[in-house]
Write a protein that holds these residues in place. Structure first.
Motif, PDB file in Angstrom:
ATOM      1  N   ASN A 101       0.823  -1.207   0.000  1.00 30.12           N
ATOM      2  CA  ASN A 101       0.000   0.000   0.000  1.00 30.12           C
ATOM      3  C   ASN A 101       0.856   1.256   0.000  1.00 30.12           C
ATOM      4  OD1 ASN A 101      -3.150   0.074   0.383  1.00 30.12           O
ATOM      5  ND2 ASN A 101      -2.476  -1.836   1.346  1.00 30.12           N
ATOM      6  N   VAL A 102       1.905   1.284   0.836  1.00 28.02           N
ATOM      7  CA  VAL A 102       2.751   2.474   0.919  1.00 28.02           C
ATOM      8  C   VAL A 102       3.629   2.610  -0.321  1.00 28.02           C
ATOM      9  CG1 VAL A 102       4.537   3.622   2.286  1.00 28.02           C
ATOM     10  CG2 VAL A 102       2.690   2.396   3.436  1.00 28.02           C
ATOM     11  N   MET A 103       3.976   1.490  -0.942  1.00 27.75           N
ATOM     12  CA  MET A 103       4.778   1.528  -2.165  1.00 27.75           C
ATOM     13  C   MET A 103       3.997   2.066  -3.358  1.00 27.75           C
ATOM     14  SD  MET A 103       6.883  -2.076  -2.064  1.00 27.75           S
ATOM     15  CE  MET A 103       7.276  -1.940  -3.820  1.00 27.75           C
ATOM     16  N   LEU A 104       2.672   1.996  -3.310  1.00 23.56           N
ATOM     17  CA  LEU A 104       1.859   2.295  -4.494  1.00 23.56           C
ATOM     18  C   LEU A 104       2.140   3.669  -5.106  1.00 23.56           C
ATOM     19  CD1 LEU A 104      -0.282   1.155  -6.389  1.00 23.56           C
ATOM     20  CD2 LEU A 104      -2.023   2.072  -4.857  1.00 23.56           C
ATOM     21  N   PRO A 105       2.183   4.761  -4.319  1.00 21.50           N
ATOM     22  CA  PRO A 105       2.513   6.052  -4.947  1.00 21.50           C
ATOM     23  C   PRO A 105       3.894   6.061  -5.602  1.00 21.50           C
ATOM     24  CG  PRO A 105       1.619   6.367  -2.735  1.00 21.50           C
ATOM     25  CD  PRO A 105       1.898   4.906  -2.881  1.00 21.50           C
ATOM     26  N   LEU A 106       4.836   5.314  -5.039  1.00 17.70           N
ATOM     27  CA  LEU A 106       6.175   5.241  -5.617  1.00 17.70           C
ATOM     28  C   LEU A 106       6.160   4.474  -6.932  1.00 17.70           C
ATOM     29  CD1 LEU A 106       7.901   4.401  -2.242  1.00 17.70           C
ATOM     30  CD2 LEU A 106       8.183   6.542  -3.494  1.00 17.70           C
ATOM     31  N   VAL A 107       5.310   3.448  -7.016  1.00 11.73           N
ATOM     32  CA  VAL A 107       5.162   2.698  -8.261  1.00 11.73           C
ATOM     33  C   VAL A 107       4.541   3.579  -9.341  1.00 11.73           C
ATOM     34  CG1 VAL A 107       3.965   0.756  -9.352  1.00 11.73           C
ATOM     35  CG2 VAL A 107       4.997   0.477  -7.083  1.00 11.73           C
ATOM     36  N   MET A 108       3.547   4.370  -8.949  1.00  6.95           N
ATOM     37  CA  MET A 108       2.789   5.157  -9.925  1.00  6.95           C
ATOM     38  C   MET A 108       3.524   6.412 -10.389  1.00  6.95           C
ATOM     39  SD  MET A 108      -1.055   4.884  -8.307  1.00  6.95           S
ATOM     40  CE  MET A 108      -1.775   5.808  -9.663  1.00  6.95           C
ATOM     41  N   PHE A 109       4.313   7.023  -9.491  1.00  2.00           N
ATOM     42  CA  PHE A 109       4.840   8.351  -9.799  1.00  2.00           C
ATOM     43  C   PHE A 109       6.361   8.465  -9.819  1.00  2.00           C
ATOM     44  CE2 PHE A 109       0.627   9.106  -7.823  1.00  2.00           C
ATOM     45  CZ  PHE A 109      -0.005   9.669  -8.930  1.00  2.00           C
ATOM     46  N   THR A 110       7.070   7.346  -9.685  1.00  2.00           N
ATOM     47  CA  THR A 110       8.528   7.405  -9.762  1.00  2.00           C
ATOM     48  C   THR A 110       9.048   6.288 -10.656  1.00  2.00           C
ATOM     49  OG1 THR A 110       9.186   5.894  -7.970  1.00  2.00           O
ATOM     50  CG2 THR A 110       8.508   8.126  -7.336  1.00  2.00           C
ATOM     51  N   LEU A 112      11.830   4.667  -9.652  1.00  2.00           N
ATOM     52  CA  LEU A 112      12.762   3.996  -8.764  1.00  2.00           C
ATOM     53  C   LEU A 112      12.692   2.480  -8.955  1.00  2.00           C
ATOM     54  CD1 LEU A 112      12.087   5.998  -5.485  1.00  2.00           C
ATOM     55  CD2 LEU A 112      14.161   6.107  -6.876  1.00  2.00           C
ATOM     56  N   PRO A 113      13.807   1.800  -8.786  1.00  2.00           N
ATOM     57  CA  PRO A 113      13.772   0.329  -8.845  1.00  2.00           C
ATOM     58  C   PRO A 113      12.988  -0.246  -7.677  1.00  2.00           C
ATOM     59  CG  PRO A 113      15.946   1.104  -8.171  1.00  2.00           C
ATOM     60  CD  PRO A 113      15.170   2.314  -8.582  1.00  2.00           C
ATOM     61  N   ALA A 114      12.541  -1.470  -7.827  1.00  2.00           N
ATOM     62  CA  ALA A 114      11.669  -2.104  -6.839  1.00  2.00           C
ATOM     63  C   ALA A 114      12.304  -2.135  -5.460  1.00  2.00           C
ATOM     64  CB  ALA A 114      11.304  -3.519  -7.293  1.00  2.00           C
ATOM     65  N   ARG A 115      13.608  -2.430  -5.386  1.00  2.00           N
ATOM     66  CA  ARG A 115      14.259  -2.503  -4.073  1.00  2.00           C
ATOM     67  C   ARG A 115      14.229  -1.150  -3.372  1.00  2.00           C
ATOM     68  NH1 ARG A 115      20.086  -5.261  -3.534  1.00  2.00           N
ATOM     69  NH2 ARG A 115      18.768  -7.045  -4.069  1.00  2.00           N
ATOM     70  N   ALA A 116      14.448  -0.070  -4.126  1.00  2.00           N
ATOM     71  CA  ALA A 116      14.426   1.267  -3.531  1.00  2.00           C
ATOM     72  C   ALA A 116      13.021   1.639  -3.075  1.00  2.00           C
ATOM     73  CB  ALA A 116      14.943   2.297  -4.532  1.00  2.00           C
ATOM     74  N   ARG A 117      12.015   1.277  -3.874  1.00  2.00           N
ATOM     75  CA  ARG A 117      10.627   1.566  -3.474  1.00  2.00           C
ATOM     76  C   ARG A 117      10.284   0.843  -2.175  1.00  2.00           C
ATOM     77  NH1 ARG A 117       9.427   0.613  -9.204  1.00  2.00           N
ATOM     78  NH2 ARG A 117       8.529  -1.414  -8.620  1.00  2.00           N
ATOM     79  N   ALA A 118      10.689  -0.407  -2.081  1.00  2.00           N
ATOM     80  CA  ALA A 118      10.395  -1.174  -0.874  1.00  2.00           C
ATOM     81  C   ALA A 118      11.113  -0.598   0.342  1.00  2.00           C
ATOM     82  CB  ALA A 118      10.789  -2.634  -1.080  1.00  2.00           C
ATOM     83  N   GLU A 119      12.348  -0.153   0.152  1.00  2.00           N
ATOM     84  CA  GLU A 119      13.100   0.398   1.271  1.00  2.00           C
ATOM     85  C   GLU A 119      12.477   1.706   1.755  1.00  2.00           C
ATOM     86  OE1 GLU A 119      15.755   0.738   4.302  1.00  2.00           O
ATOM     87  OE2 GLU A 119      15.272  -0.980   3.029  1.00  2.00           O
ATOM     88  N   ILE A 120      12.054   2.558   0.833  1.00  2.00           N
ATOM     89  CA  ILE A 120      11.391   3.806   1.215  1.00  2.00           C
ATOM     90  C   ILE A 120      10.096   3.506   1.960  1.00  2.00           C
ATOM     91  CG2 ILE A 120      10.192   5.845   0.318  1.00  2.00           C
ATOM     92  CD1 ILE A 120      12.300   5.859  -1.947  1.00  2.00           C
ATOM     93  N   ALA A 121       9.328   2.548   1.457  1.00  2.00           N
ATOM     94  CA  ALA A 121       8.064   2.192   2.114  1.00  2.00           C
ATOM     95  C   ALA A 121       8.310   1.670   3.524  1.00  2.00           C
ATOM     96  CB  ALA A 121       7.312   1.162   1.277  1.00  2.00           C
ATOM     97  N   ARG A 122       9.354   0.881   3.705  1.00  2.00           N
ATOM     98  CA  ARG A 122       9.696   0.387   5.043  1.00  2.00           C
ATOM     99  C   ARG A 122      10.051   1.547   5.982  1.00  2.00           C
ATOM    100  NH1 ARG A 122      10.452  -5.108   5.406  1.00  2.00           N
ATOM    101  NH2 ARG A 122      10.508  -6.205   3.389  1.00  2.00           N
ATOM    102  N   ILE A 123      10.785   2.508   5.464  1.00  2.00           N
ATOM    103  CA  ILE A 123      11.162   3.668   6.277  1.00  2.00           C
ATOM    104  C   ILE A 123       9.918   4.449   6.697  1.00  2.00           C
ATOM    105  CG2 ILE A 123      12.317   5.920   6.191  1.00  2.00           C
ATOM    106  CD1 ILE A 123      14.434   4.570   4.380  1.00  2.00           C
ATOM    107  N   LYS A 124       9.002   4.661   5.763  1.00  2.00           N
ATOM    108  CA  LYS A 124       7.786   5.416   6.089  1.00  2.00           C
ATOM    109  C   LYS A 124       6.936   4.676   7.121  1.00  2.00           C
ATOM    110  CE  LYS A 124       8.960   8.482   3.071  1.00  2.00           C
ATOM    111  NZ  LYS A 124       9.634   9.721   3.521  1.00  2.00           N
ATOM    112  N   LEU A 125       6.832   3.366   6.977  1.00  2.00           N
ATOM    113  CA  LEU A 125       6.063   2.596   7.956  1.00  2.00           C
ATOM    114  C   LEU A 125       6.742   2.629   9.317  1.00  2.00           C
ATOM    115  CD1 LEU A 125       4.975  -0.339   5.661  1.00  2.00           C
ATOM    116  CD2 LEU A 125       3.413   1.151   6.923  1.00  2.00           C
ATOM    117  N   ALA A 126       8.060   2.592   9.339  1.00  2.00           N
ATOM    118  CA  ALA A 126       8.778   2.695  10.613  1.00  2.00           C
ATOM    119  C   ALA A 126       8.543   4.049  11.260  1.00  2.00           C
ATOM    120  CB  ALA A 126      10.268   2.459  10.388  1.00  2.00           C
TER     121      ALA A 126
END
Length: 248
Positions: A101-110, A112-126
Motif C-alpha cells: 500500500n505504501v509503495m503504491l505512490p512510488l510505483v505510480m509516480f517514480t 525507482l527500482p523495486a528494491r528502492a521503493r520497498a526500502e522507502i516504504a519500510r522507512i515510512k512505515l517505521a
C-alpha cells in the motif's frame, strides 16, 4: 517557521454550491508553512467539501485556492505533487500488504527500482510505528494501525503538505492521543505543513496551532484563530458552545 515563508495554502473567498444549495461561501484564510491547521465544525458544515477543494477533487464555485503556490483549478497536477492525503477511512487496498500500500505512490509516480521503493516504504512505515507490520493485510490490523499506515502512504513521496481527514475518528482516547503525538512528531521531524479536518475537541487542543470553524447555519466560517483563545474569548454562541462542550 519563518515569517518570510510564503503561506503553504491560501483560501480566498471560497464558496461551494450544489445546484441551488449553498454549502458555504466567502471562506478566507491562510495556512502558514510548517503549521498544524485544523478545519472544524459540526456535521454538514462543509469541512470535507473544503478539504476536497484544497486537494483538487472539487472545483470551488466561487473564489480561489492556492496550495504550494499553485492554483488548485489551473495547476492541479502540480498541486498534487505538493501534497499527501489521508482519507477518513484510510482507503487502504485490502488485497495489498501495508508495504505494498505504501509503495503504491512510488510505483505510480517514480521510476525507482523495486528494491528502492520497498526500502522507502519500510522507512515510512517505521516512521509511523509500523516497522513490524509491513507484511500484514489491512484486515489483520487495528483501526489505529490502519490510520498510521494511511499516513505512511501519504508520506511516501515526501510531500511538504499533508491533509488528514478525521484521523482520530472512531479511535479510543488512548489510540487517538498516540496519533496526535505522531502528527506533532512528524511535523517536528519533517518540517511539513498539516491540514487536519476533525471535530475531536481533545485532538484540536493537542495539535492545532490555529483553526478555522465552519458552521452549517451560517453557511461559512464563524471563527479563525488559536483554539484556546477561541475557547476563552469568542463571543459567538456556537463557537463558545463547541469549545466548552455546552449544549445549545
Amino acid at each position: 517557521m519563518s515569517a518570510a515563508c510564503a503561506p503553504a495554502i491560501v483560501v480566498d473567498h471560497a464558496g461551494q454550491s450544489f445546484g441551488g444549495r449553498v454549502i458555504f461561501e466567502d471562506v478566507s484564510f491562510t495556512v502558514a508553512t510548517g503549521e498544524v491547521f485544523v478545519v472544524l465544525g459540526g456535521s454538514g458544515c462543509g469541512k470535507s467539501t473544503l478539504l476536497k477543494q484544497m486537494i483538487g477533487l472539487l472545483t470551488p464555485t466561487k473564489g480561489r485556492i492556492t496550495v504550494g503556490g499553485y492554483d488548485v483549478v489551473e495547476r492541479v497536477a502540480l498541486v498534487r505533487r505538493e501534497i499527501g492525503v489521508m482519507f477518513q477511512s484510510g482507503a487502504l487496498f485490502g488485497s495489498m500488504t501495508l508495504l505494498e500500500n505504501v509503495m503504491l505512490p512510488l510505483v505510480m509516480f517514480t521510476d525507482l527500482p523495486a528494491r528502492a521503493r520497498a526500502e522507502i516504504a519500510r522507512i515510512k512505515l517505521a516512521m509511523v510505528g509500523l516497522a513490524e507490520a509491513v507484511n500484514l493485510l489491512p484486515s489483520e490490523i487495528s483501526g489505529g494501525m490502519a490510520k498510521r499506515a494511511a499516513i505512511a502512504r501519504a508520506l511516501a513521496l515526501d510531500p511538504p503538505i499533508l491533509f488528514l481527514d478525521e484521523p482520530s475518528a472512531g479511535l479510543d482516547p488512548i489510540t487517538g492521543a498516540g496519533l496526535d503525538r505522531l502528527i506533532l512528531d512528524l511535523r517536528a521531524t519533517l518540517d511539513c505543513t498539516f491540514v487536519v479536518v476533525t471535530h475531536e475537541l481533545q485532538s484540536i487542543f493537542a495539535i492545532a496551532d490555529r483553526c478555522v470553524m465552519l458552521d452549517r447555519e451560517a453557511r461559512g466560517m464563524i471563527a479563525l484563530g488559536v483554539p484556546r483563545d477561541l475557547q476563552q474569548s469568542s463571543t459567538h454562541p456556537t463557537v463558545r458552545a463547541f469549545f466548552n462542550r455546552d449544549a445549545p
